[in-house]
Design a protein around this motif. Structure first.
Motif, PDB file in Angstrom:
ATOM      1  N   THR A   1      -9.920   7.669  -6.574  1.00 40.61           N
ATOM      2  CA  THR A   1     -11.183   7.980  -7.418  1.00 40.61           C
ATOM      3  C   THR A   1     -12.314   8.513  -6.656  1.00 40.61           C
ATOM      4  O   THR A   1     -13.252   9.347  -7.397  1.00 40.61           O
ATOM      5  CB  THR A   1     -11.242   6.544  -8.228  1.00 40.61           C
ATOM      6  N   SER A   2     -12.610   7.687  -5.607  1.00 42.01           N
ATOM      7  CA  SER A   2     -14.009   7.912  -4.894  1.00 42.01           C
ATOM      8  C   SER A   2     -14.014   9.221  -4.295  1.00 42.01           C
ATOM      9  O   SER A   2     -15.042   9.975  -4.068  1.00 42.01           O
ATOM     10  CB  SER A   2     -14.170   6.987  -3.675  1.00 42.01           C
ATOM     11  N   LEU A   3     -12.994   9.848  -4.231  1.00 41.35           N
ATOM     12  CA  LEU A   3     -12.713  11.467  -3.592  1.00 41.35           C
ATOM     13  C   LEU A   3     -12.807  12.555  -4.852  1.00 41.35           C
ATOM     14  O   LEU A   3     -12.415  13.456  -4.600  1.00 41.35           O
ATOM     15  CB  LEU A   3     -11.546  11.316  -2.777  1.00 41.35           C
ATOM     16  N   GLY A   4     -12.987  11.873  -5.901  1.00 37.69           N
ATOM     17  CA  GLY A   4     -13.037  12.870  -7.141  1.00 37.69           C
ATOM     18  C   GLY A   4     -11.953  13.187  -7.773  1.00 37.69           C
ATOM     19  O   GLY A   4     -11.802  13.958  -8.692  1.00 37.69           O
ATOM     20  N   ILE A   5     -10.836  12.193  -7.508  1.00 34.90           N
ATOM     21  CA  ILE A   5      -9.505  12.725  -8.349  1.00 34.90           C
ATOM     22  C   ILE A   5      -9.255  11.493  -9.433  1.00 34.90           C
ATOM     23  O   ILE A   5      -9.742  10.431  -8.998  1.00 34.90           O
ATOM     24  CB  ILE A   5      -8.274  12.546  -7.570  1.00 34.90           C
ATOM     25  N   THR A   6      -9.208  11.864 -10.552  1.00 34.55           N
ATOM     26  CA  THR A   6      -8.980  10.868 -11.810  1.00 34.55           C
ATOM     27  C   THR A   6      -7.666  10.346 -11.680  1.00 34.55           C
ATOM     28  O   THR A   6      -6.519  11.000 -11.636  1.00 34.55           O
ATOM     29  CB  THR A   6      -9.140  11.415 -13.263  1.00 34.55           C
ATOM     30  N   VAL A   7      -7.636   8.760 -11.726  1.00 33.05           N
ATOM     31  CA  VAL A   7      -6.365   8.206 -11.665  1.00 33.05           C
ATOM     32  C   VAL A   7      -6.129   7.661 -12.970  1.00 33.05           C
ATOM     33  O   VAL A   7      -6.838   6.609 -13.532  1.00 33.05           O
ATOM     34  CB  VAL A   7      -6.439   7.073 -10.511  1.00 33.05           C
ATOM     35  N   ALA A   8      -5.330   8.314 -13.983  1.00 34.72           N
ATOM     36  CA  ALA A   8      -5.248   8.043 -15.070  1.00 34.72           C
ATOM     37  C   ALA A   8      -4.483   6.864 -15.271  1.00 34.72           C
ATOM     38  O   ALA A   8      -4.909   5.904 -16.198  1.00 34.72           O
ATOM     39  CB  ALA A   8      -4.403   9.015 -15.990  1.00 34.72           C
ATOM     40  N   ASP A   9      -3.458   6.253 -14.399  1.00 36.10           N
ATOM     41  CA  ASP A   9      -2.717   5.480 -14.535  1.00 36.10           C
ATOM     42  C   ASP A   9      -2.147   4.994 -13.069  1.00 36.10           C
ATOM     43  O   ASP A   9      -2.028   5.858 -12.423  1.00 36.10           O
ATOM     44  CB  ASP A   9      -1.492   5.370 -15.610  1.00 36.10           C
ATOM     45  N   ARG A  10      -1.803   3.792 -12.844  1.00 33.90           N
ATOM     46  CA  ARG A  10      -1.154   3.322 -11.512  1.00 33.90           C
ATOM     47  C   ARG A  10       0.085   2.764 -11.900  1.00 33.90           C
ATOM     48  O   ARG A  10       0.146   1.869 -12.688  1.00 33.90           O
ATOM     49  CB  ARG A  10      -2.117   2.348 -10.728  1.00 33.90           C
ATOM     50  N   VAL A  11       1.281   3.433 -11.231  1.00 32.02           N
ATOM     51  CA  VAL A  11       2.797   3.007 -11.922  1.00 32.02           C
ATOM     52  C   VAL A  11       3.349   2.172 -10.397  1.00 32.02           C
ATOM     53  O   VAL A  11       3.334   2.903  -9.261  1.00 32.02           O
ATOM     54  CB  VAL A  11       3.530   4.113 -12.108  1.00 32.02           C
ATOM     55  N   VAL A  12       3.794   1.142 -10.984  1.00 29.28           N
ATOM     56  CA  VAL A  12       4.377   0.400  -9.757  1.00 29.28           C
ATOM     57  C   VAL A  12       5.883   0.761  -9.777  1.00 29.28           C
ATOM     58  O   VAL A  12       6.407   0.558 -10.588  1.00 29.28           O
ATOM     59  CB  VAL A  12       4.089  -1.195  -9.785  1.00 29.28           C
ATOM     60  N   LEU A  13       6.259   1.137  -8.530  1.00 28.93           N
ATOM     61  CA  LEU A  13       7.655   1.669  -8.511  1.00 28.93           C
ATOM     62  C   LEU A  13       8.858   0.288  -8.387  1.00 28.93           C
ATOM     63  O   LEU A  13       8.350  -0.879  -7.876  1.00 28.93           O
ATOM     64  CB  LEU A  13       7.925   2.423  -7.220  1.00 28.93           C
ATOM     65  N   PRO A  14       9.731   0.361  -8.710  1.00 30.64           N
ATOM     66  CA  PRO A  14      10.412  -0.735  -9.212  1.00 30.64           C
ATOM     67  C   PRO A  14      11.339  -1.071  -7.902  1.00 30.64           C
ATOM     68  O   PRO A  14      12.668  -1.012  -7.585  1.00 30.64           O
ATOM     69  CB  PRO A  14      11.574  -0.382 -10.119  1.00 30.64           C
ATOM     70  N   VAL A  15      10.540  -1.508  -6.758  1.00 30.71           N
ATOM     71  CA  VAL A  15      11.300  -1.673  -5.393  1.00 30.71           C
ATOM     72  C   VAL A  15      10.961  -3.304  -5.357  1.00 30.71           C
ATOM     73  O   VAL A  15      10.157  -3.863  -5.606  1.00 30.71           O
ATOM     74  CB  VAL A  15      10.474  -1.046  -4.276  1.00 30.71           C
ATOM     75  N   LEU A  16      12.403  -3.890  -5.035  1.00 29.13           N
ATOM     76  CA  LEU A  16      12.261  -5.267  -4.840  1.00 29.13           C
ATOM     77  C   LEU A  16      12.233  -5.696  -3.321  1.00 29.13           C
ATOM     78  O   LEU A  16      12.540  -4.736  -2.441  1.00 29.13           O
ATOM     79  CB  LEU A  16      13.632  -5.953  -5.302  1.00 29.13           C
ATOM     80  N   ASP A  17      11.888  -6.786  -2.985  1.00 26.86           N
ATOM     81  CA  ASP A  17      11.788  -7.330  -1.493  1.00 26.86           C
ATOM     82  C   ASP A  17      13.009  -7.447  -0.978  1.00 26.86           C
ATOM     83  O   ASP A  17      14.130  -7.677  -1.662  1.00 26.86           O
ATOM     84  CB  ASP A  17      11.011  -8.987  -1.591  1.00 26.86           C
ATOM     85  N   ARG A  18      12.977  -7.395   0.374  1.00 24.30           N
ATOM     86  CA  ARG A  18      14.099  -7.506   1.083  1.00 24.30           C
ATOM     87  C   ARG A  18      13.916  -8.883   1.866  1.00 24.30           C
ATOM     88  O   ARG A  18      12.549  -9.287   2.198  1.00 24.30           O
ATOM     89  CB  ARG A  18      14.763  -6.430   1.981  1.00 24.30           C
ATOM     90  N   PRO A  19      15.011  -9.585   2.173  1.00 28.95           N
ATOM     91  CA  PRO A  19      14.775 -11.169   3.031  1.00 28.95           C
ATOM     92  C   PRO A  19      13.829 -10.525   4.225  1.00 28.95           C
ATOM     93  O   PRO A  19      12.940 -11.351   4.514  1.00 28.95           O
ATOM     94  CB  PRO A  19      15.993 -11.521   3.339  1.00 28.95           C
TER      95      PRO A  19
END
Ligand SMILES: [Zn+2]
Length: 284
Positions: free
Chosen positions: A165-183
């Motif tokens: 955003t500070s570099l002039g690109i509009t972030v319309a949405d932030r999508v969290v990828l479905p990645v689960l933790d590993r032990p």
């Protein structure tokens, strides 16, 4: 040190095609400040209102060597999967971003400190290095060059969205990828959530659960499932009876997911006498 303007001009070095496990990507090499980055494009993202974009920080250990200390490899895989599922999108592979920008050698030194009990933030600080030294100017320049003023960002890190955003690109949405933790990376990822504002794990659905609703169906309806591991050429075991190499890691995960969803497991008597299987749920 003063750097000339030329050092900070984006240069498109080449544009070619890369067939991958996730489909065919138009691949652009861009040099910015003596570092060459890669933009992988599927479809025609410039035609989309806000295409999905992953700004992926280079991680040799996670992306290439399959390390489970971080989630970079899983995130990279999930991002390419998401772009392929959408049919269009961009993956910016940002080189020089090892260890949140501290470099490969320093990252491995920080790992050694984490082996002795420090968390990822304290380890960087003990080495006199910043928590996060990454710069996203090259990424913003690449997006501008590709005609992408607005993105949906694939990331669980709000700092990446703020930087863009500070570099002039509009972030319309932030999508969290479905990645689960590993032990092996859970403590590391929890630290990033606690100390670096990363999104919580809650609410993420595993890709496999989403892709294969069969596991949910099994848990809710009485069914009998037959499961068989068979080689591509039709064998269920080697001549000596050894079946270890018939299936792979993905099959094992699938088998254990099935076991987790059912009330009882039935196997043949010969399997019991020969293999003495535990028939427990361990892989998931
Ligand atoms: Zn990593």
């Amino acid at each position: 040190m003063h750097q000339s303007e030329q050092d900070h001009a984006l240069v498109l070095e080449s544009r070619t095609v890369l067939p991958t496990d996730h489909g065919v990507f138009t691949t652009c090499a861009y040099t910015f400040g003596n570092v060459t980055h890669v933009a992988m494009l599927m479809g025609d993202p410039a035609q989309a209102e806000a295409p999905i974009v992953r700004m992926h920080s280079e991680c040799l250990t996670g992306d290439t060597l399959g390390s489970h200390r971080c989630d970079c490899g899983d995130q990279l895989e999930a991002a390419l999967q998401a772009i392929a599922a959408e049919g269009t999108g961009i993956l910016l592979y940002l080189r020089g971003h090892e260890g949140r920008g501290i470099g490969l050698a320093a990252k491995l030194r920080a790992y050694a400190l984490q082996d002795d009990g420090m968390d990822t933030v304290d380890a960087n600080r003990a080495l006199g290095l910043p928590d996060d030294a990454r710069d996203y100017t090259a990424a913003a320049e690449m997006l501008r060059h590709l005609g992408i003023p607005t993105v949906r960002l694939l990331s669980s890190n709000p700092a990446k969205a703020e930087a863009l955003t500070s570099l002039g690109i509009t972030v319309a949405d932030r999508v969290v990828l479905p990645v689960l933790d590993r032990p092996e990376n859970s403590h590391y990822l929890q630290t990033k959530r606690r100390r670096m504002r990363h999104d919580p794990l809650a609410g993420r659905v595993s890709v496999q659960e989403d892709t294969f609703p069969v596991y949910r169906t099994l848990a809710e309806h009485p069914e009998i499932v037959a499961q068989l591991a068979q080689s591509a050429d039709g064998f269920i075991a080697a001549r000596g009876g050894d079946a270890e190499f018939v299936s792979g890691e993905a099959d094992r995960t699938h088998l254990h997911r099935l076991r987790a969803a059912v009330d009882a497991v039935v196997v043949g008597a010969t399997t019991v006498t020969r293999d003495d299987p535990q028939l427990t749920v361990r892989a998931v």
